[in-house]
Design a protein around this motif. Structure first.
Motif: not given
Length: 351
Positions: A302-321
């Motif tokens: 889900a992260m891929g290889h680019d830098p990613i913020g926590l909020d975007e990761l939450i949106a991509r994975t549906g996992t809680g903070a």
């Protein structure tokens, strides 16, 4: 060289107002450092006697300490072909590396974990292929390249911007000791020369000239590594660059080089083939951004290889903070993820 010859070289170099180009013209006109030094200045600089004594003491302290003058048999042929060869080189370690086939690996002092991993892996593979890895002992990419090359067939050369009795940065004292013992440290500055900012761009011309090509791993648009790459290109040497994320500042310098005609490389084998150097039979090709074929991880995917913020990761994975933060910490401790400023994260591919 004997004390009189050493004193003549140092007098020529240390005379105020006599630059490298003028000193070389005086040498060509007068045939010896003694005659050239007398022509440069009727009187020796006040500190010359102390500098000669310090240099002789340094040479006597260790058989691996050397001073190599322009025209000596050990002087590197590659530097003789450069437009601005140093008149005198100080060296500590394996002097034969001065004339070994070499590749420079340079990059950002503020490198990412991925960049350091790439530099280390490329240096290890290229060193195993017989290339001496040249870099500048700086933080970040330089240090990783030296570490990767130590213990390989090619070895490593650190070109420094201080006197050889200094180590800069200080935290690299242990690394410098290993390089002096197993590889070579070299520089043109007199003993006692501190880390002056203007000396580091000047030492970059030696890094570029010693090597058959220069590989830039990570660099911002303001990086001194781009100076080294430009000097290499001006000298007709190959310039290589590893591409990165379009969102990463450390990739923009490499992308600028690629636009200007640098060779894009994804594996160490790309470099060896371009230089016409056979790959080492005992080593598998090293690829920069390849993931180790072990357990798939949905979060890494889900992260891929680019830098990613926590909020975007939450949106991509549906996992809680909270759960996501705990999982990211696990991956960080395992060396699979790097934490960046601003609550951003980046996956580290194992090279």
């Amino acid at each position: 060289m004997d004390a009189d010859e050493l004193a003549a070289w140092l007098r020529l170099i240390e005379t105020p107002g006599v630059g490298r180009a003028t000193a070389r013209r005086l040498l060509a006109a007068h045939g010896s450092p003694q005659a050239a030094a007398r022509r440069a200045s009727p009187e020796a600089p006040e500190h010359l006697a102390a500098l000669v004594d310090t240099t002789q003491a340094w040479l006597a302290r260790d058989a691996a300490h050397h001073v190599v003058a322009l025209g000596d048999a050990d002087y590197p042929r590659a530097l003789l072909e450069s437009p601005d060869p140093p008149l005198l080189l100080y060296a500590a370690g394996r002097l034969e590396l001065l004339n070994a086939p070499a590749l420079a690996i340079v990059g950002s002092r503020h490198a990412s974990a991925q960049g350091r991993e790439n530099a280390r892996a490329f240096a290890a593979h290229l060193g195993a292929g017989g290339l001496a890895i040249v870099s500048g002992l700086a933080l970040g990419i330089d240090a990783a390249a030296h570490e990767g090359a130590l213990g390989t067939r090619g070895g490593t050369i650190a070109v420094v911007g201080t006197g050889l009795d200094q180590v800069y940065p200080r935290r690299h004292a242990a690394l410098a000791g290993r390089i002096a013992a197993e590889g070579l440290i070299v520089g043109e500055f007199a003993l006692g020369t501190p880390p002056l900012p203007e000396n580091f761009p000047r030492r970059n011309r030696i890094i570029a000239a010693l090597a058959r090509g220069t590989l830039v791993v990570e660099a911002t648009l303001q990086s001194g590594s781009l100076i080294t790459a430009r000097l290499a290109a001006d000298a007709g040497r190959e310039v290589f660059a590893i591409p990165g994320s379009i969102h990463a500042p450390q990739s923009k310098g490499c992308h600028a080089l690629l636009k200007q005609g640098a060779k894009l490389v994804e594996t160490a084998q790309d470099v060896l083939e371009e230089l016409g150097t056979p790959a080492p039979a005992e080593a598998a090709p090293v690829e920069a951004p390849i993931e180790a074929p072990d357990k798939p991880d949905p979060l890494l995917d889900a992260m891929g290889h680019d830098p990613i913020g926590l909020d975007e990761l939450i949106a991509r994975t549906g996992t809680g903070a909270a759960e996501l933060s705990a999982r990211l910490l696990e991956l960080e401790l395992a060396g699979r993820v790097e934490r960046l400023p601003g609550q951003r994260f980046q996956r580290i591919a194992r090279a």
